[in-house]
Write an enzyme that holds these catalytic residues in place. Structure first.
Site, PDB file in Angstrom:
ATOM      1  N   ARG A 160       7.269  82.872  53.795  1.00 28.51           N
ATOM      2  CA  ARG A 160       6.986  81.602  53.126  1.00 28.51           C
ATOM      3  C   ARG A 160       8.161  81.143  52.268  1.00 28.51           C
ATOM      4  O   ARG A 160       8.655  80.024  52.404  1.00 28.51           O
ATOM      5  CB  ARG A 160       5.745  81.745  52.234  1.00 28.51           C
ATOM      6  CG  ARG A 160       4.432  81.964  52.960  1.00 28.51           C
ATOM      7  CD  ARG A 160       3.318  82.168  51.949  1.00 28.51           C
ATOM      8  NE  ARG A 160       2.022  82.391  52.559  1.00 28.51           N
ATOM      9  CZ  ARG A 160       1.558  83.576  52.940  1.00 28.51           C
ATOM     10  NH1 ARG A 160       2.317  84.655  52.781  1.00 28.51           N
ATOM     11  NH2 ARG A 160       0.368  83.696  53.485  1.00 28.51           N
ATOM     12  N   ILE A 161       8.584  82.012  51.354  1.00 25.91           N
ATOM     13  CA  ILE A 161       9.624  81.608  50.413  1.00 25.91           C
ATOM     14  C   ILE A 161      10.983  81.551  51.101  1.00 25.91           C
ATOM     15  O   ILE A 161      11.764  80.611  50.884  1.00 25.91           O
ATOM     16  CB  ILE A 161       9.655  82.558  49.199  1.00 25.91           C
ATOM     17  CG1 ILE A 161       8.344  82.433  48.413  1.00 25.91           C
ATOM     18  CG2 ILE A 161      10.849  82.254  48.305  1.00 25.91           C
ATOM     19  CD1 ILE A 161       8.168  83.460  47.321  1.00 25.91           C
ATOM     20  N   ASP A 180      14.725  89.207  59.515  1.00 26.17           N
ATOM     21  CA  ASP A 180      13.320  89.495  59.246  1.00 26.17           C
ATOM     22  C   ASP A 180      12.676  90.020  60.522  1.00 26.17           C
ATOM     23  O   ASP A 180      12.240  89.240  61.372  1.00 26.17           O
ATOM     24  CB  ASP A 180      12.590  88.248  58.753  1.00 26.17           C
ATOM     25  CG  ASP A 180      11.206  88.555  58.190  1.00 26.17           C
ATOM     26  OD1 ASP A 180      10.620  89.573  58.619  1.00 26.17           O
ATOM     27  OD2 ASP A 180      10.722  87.795  57.344  1.00 26.17           O
ATOM     28  N   ALA A 241      13.107  88.339  44.424  1.00 22.32           N
ATOM     29  CA  ALA A 241      11.991  88.986  45.122  1.00 22.32           C
ATOM     30  C   ALA A 241      11.414  90.129  44.305  1.00 22.32           C
ATOM     31  O   ALA A 241      10.521  89.935  43.484  1.00 22.32           O
ATOM     32  CB  ALA A 241      12.446  89.450  46.503  1.00 22.32           C
ATOM     33  N   ARG A 242      11.924  91.350  44.498  1.00 25.98           N
ATOM     34  CA  ARG A 242      11.419  92.527  43.805  1.00 25.98           C
ATOM     35  C   ARG A 242      12.588  93.304  43.228  1.00 25.98           C
ATOM     36  O   ARG A 242      13.629  93.467  43.868  1.00 25.98           O
ATOM     37  CB  ARG A 242      10.622  93.438  44.747  1.00 25.98           C
ATOM     38  CG  ARG A 242       9.557  92.773  45.574  1.00 25.98           C
ATOM     39  CD  ARG A 242       8.577  91.960  44.787  1.00 25.98           C
ATOM     40  NE  ARG A 242       7.831  92.701  43.801  1.00 25.98           N
ATOM     41  CZ  ARG A 242       7.053  92.131  42.882  1.00 25.98           C
ATOM     42  NH1 ARG A 242       6.943  90.807  42.829  1.00 25.98           N
ATOM     43  NH2 ARG A 242       6.401  92.869  42.016  1.00 25.98           N
ATOM     44  N   ASP A 267      16.276  87.794  39.045  1.00 25.12           N
ATOM     45  CA  ASP A 267      15.094  87.346  38.308  1.00 25.12           C
ATOM     46  C   ASP A 267      14.108  88.483  38.070  1.00 25.12           C
ATOM     47  O   ASP A 267      13.227  88.353  37.232  1.00 25.12           O
ATOM     48  CB  ASP A 267      14.389  86.217  39.062  1.00 25.12           C
ATOM     49  CG  ASP A 267      13.171  85.704  38.314  1.00 25.12           C
ATOM     50  OD1 ASP A 267      13.347  85.220  37.170  1.00 25.12           O
ATOM     51  OD2 ASP A 267      12.055  85.814  38.842  1.00 25.12           O
ATOM     52  N   GLU A 272      11.073  96.080  33.029  1.00 25.99           N
ATOM     53  CA  GLU A 272      11.049  94.807  32.318  1.00 25.99           C
ATOM     54  C   GLU A 272      10.210  94.916  31.043  1.00 25.99           C
ATOM     55  O   GLU A 272       9.061  95.402  31.127  1.00 25.99           O
ATOM     56  CB  GLU A 272      10.466  93.713  33.234  1.00 25.99           C
ATOM     57  CG  GLU A 272      11.310  93.435  34.448  1.00 25.99           C
ATOM     58  CD  GLU A 272      10.675  92.447  35.420  1.00 25.99           C
ATOM     59  OE1 GLU A 272      11.379  91.990  36.335  1.00 25.99           O
ATOM     60  OE2 GLU A 272       9.471  92.142  35.273  1.00 25.99           O
ATOM     61  N   HIS A 299      12.051  87.076  34.994  1.00 23.54           N
ATOM     62  CA  HIS A 299      10.975  87.174  35.982  1.00 23.54           C
ATOM     63  C   HIS A 299      10.054  85.949  35.905  1.00 23.54           C
ATOM     64  O   HIS A 299       8.829  86.072  35.937  1.00 23.54           O
ATOM     65  CB  HIS A 299      10.155  88.456  35.768  1.00 23.54           C
ATOM     66  CG  HIS A 299       9.467  88.915  37.027  1.00 23.54           C
ATOM     67  ND1 HIS A 299       9.161  90.224  37.257  1.00 23.54           N
ATOM     68  CD2 HIS A 299       9.017  88.230  38.119  1.00 23.54           C
ATOM     69  CE1 HIS A 299       8.554  90.347  38.438  1.00 23.54           C
ATOM     70  NE2 HIS A 299       8.466  89.142  38.969  1.00 23.54           N
TER      71      HIS A 299
END
Length: 336
Positions: A160-161, A180, A241-242, A267, A272, A299
């Site tokens: 999606r992103i 992907d 993402a992660r 991000d 965190e 984030h």
């Protein structure tokens, strides 16, 4: 006359005040038990045992808590990632789990694109260095600085992103590569990017690499020391993402110091708020060698006022559908 309460839905914690919006979506026949805590040890057995469904924001959910979810029809996470959720324990208890992927797509894609364009144009570096220019103004253009249509962006994860990022990149003229394995043959033709069958090929060719994949056994540490070494010299990395995808700050610092990595924008981090590390110290102190080359946002790539409402409504709608029809949309079965 108020409706009789038929269901109890637990909400572990919340970033945005009281769960009034969720209550509106869930309806008057649902009692909300708001735990208001990210500390799993505070979730008492008696409260867990009466839940028909559980919504989770930032809390962990492990075997001890799951063991008490005696009547729970499903667990729904507000966000996309589910590293803090013990899927194996839920599966053993016969409790389905769903995440909430259909919100904030535009925000994360916009955030990633802003990072890509700003680092590619070296905006933050120009800003940091321009403060010290006492003479000569335009002569201080940083080099190298290529045109967009002379540069290649590699998108790792074209879901999606990732797809939204591809669509945003096109008008700028970038050559776009995508990796992907989960996308079917021909996806690249429908969306409009060049598919690479091997991640190594994407890393070697890309001037900018932007990450849009989940954290799995295959992707954790994707850009560790070895992964960073496979990047094209002078590349830029963007991660919205992660945090687990770039989990080695030592390797990231080495790549930035050597110049093999021109810049990075992040991000999401493994820890965190971030703790102490020489790279983070240099970032906090705006050390000259790193000026404008490392950008960290807290984030919040997913966030806008609209996305926050969308996230809460969608998660609550998922629970309502589960209670009404026994169907759990966005169900996650991957235990990786």
């Amino acid at each position: 006359m108020t409706a009789e309460r038929k269901y109890v839905v637990g909400i572990t914690d919340h970033m945005i005040g009281e769960p009034d919006l969720e209550a509106d979506v869930l309806g008057s026949d649902v009692e909300i038990d708001f735990f208001a805590s990210t500390d799993e040890t505070s979730f008492t057995p008696d409260r867990l045992a009466r839940l028909d469904a559980l919504m989770v924001w930032g809390a962990r959910l492990g075997p001890k808590s799951i063991a008490h979810l005696a009547r729970c029809k499903g667990v729904v996470r507000y966000g996309v990632g589910y590293e803090k959720i013990d899927l194996a324990a839920l599966a053993a208890a016969g409790i389905p789990f769903a995440n909430n992927p259909d919100y904030g797509t535009e925000e994360v894609a916009d955030h990633a694109l802003a990072m890509i364009l700003s680092l590619h144009r070296r905006l933050w570096e120009h800003d940091a260095r321009a403060r010290g220019y006492a003479s000569g103004w335009q002569v201080h253009s940083l080099k190298p600085l290529s045109r967009s249509n002379k540069a290649t962006v590699g998108v790792v994860g074209v879901g999606r992103i990732g797809t939204a990022v591809v669509n945003r990149l096109k008008p700028f003229g970038f050559r776009i590569l995508g990796y992907d394995p989960g996308q079917p043959p021909g996806h690249e033709k429908a969306i409009g990017y060049e598919r690479t069958e091997r991640l190594e090929d994407l890393l070697a060719q890309s001037d900018v690499v932007t990450l849009h994949c989940p954290a799995t056994q295959e992707t954790r540490g994707l850009l560790d020391a070895d992964g960073l070494s496979r990047l094209k010299p002078g590349a830029i990395v963007v991660n919205t993402a992660r945090g687990e995808l770039i989990d080695d700050l030592d390797a990231l610092e080495t790549a930035l110091r050597s110049g093999h990595l021109a810049a990075a924008a992040i991000d999401t981090l493994v820890k965190e708020p971030p703790g102490d590390h020489p790279l983070l110290t240099a970032w906090r102190n705006r050390e000259d060698w790193l000026a404008g080359r490392l950008v960290i946002t807290p984030h919040n790539a997913f966030y806008s006022d609209h996305a926050a409402v969308e996230m809460r409504r969608n998660a609550a709608k998922t629970v309502r559908l589960l209670l009404d029809e026994g169907k759990l949309r966005n169900q996650v079965t991957d235990r990786s």
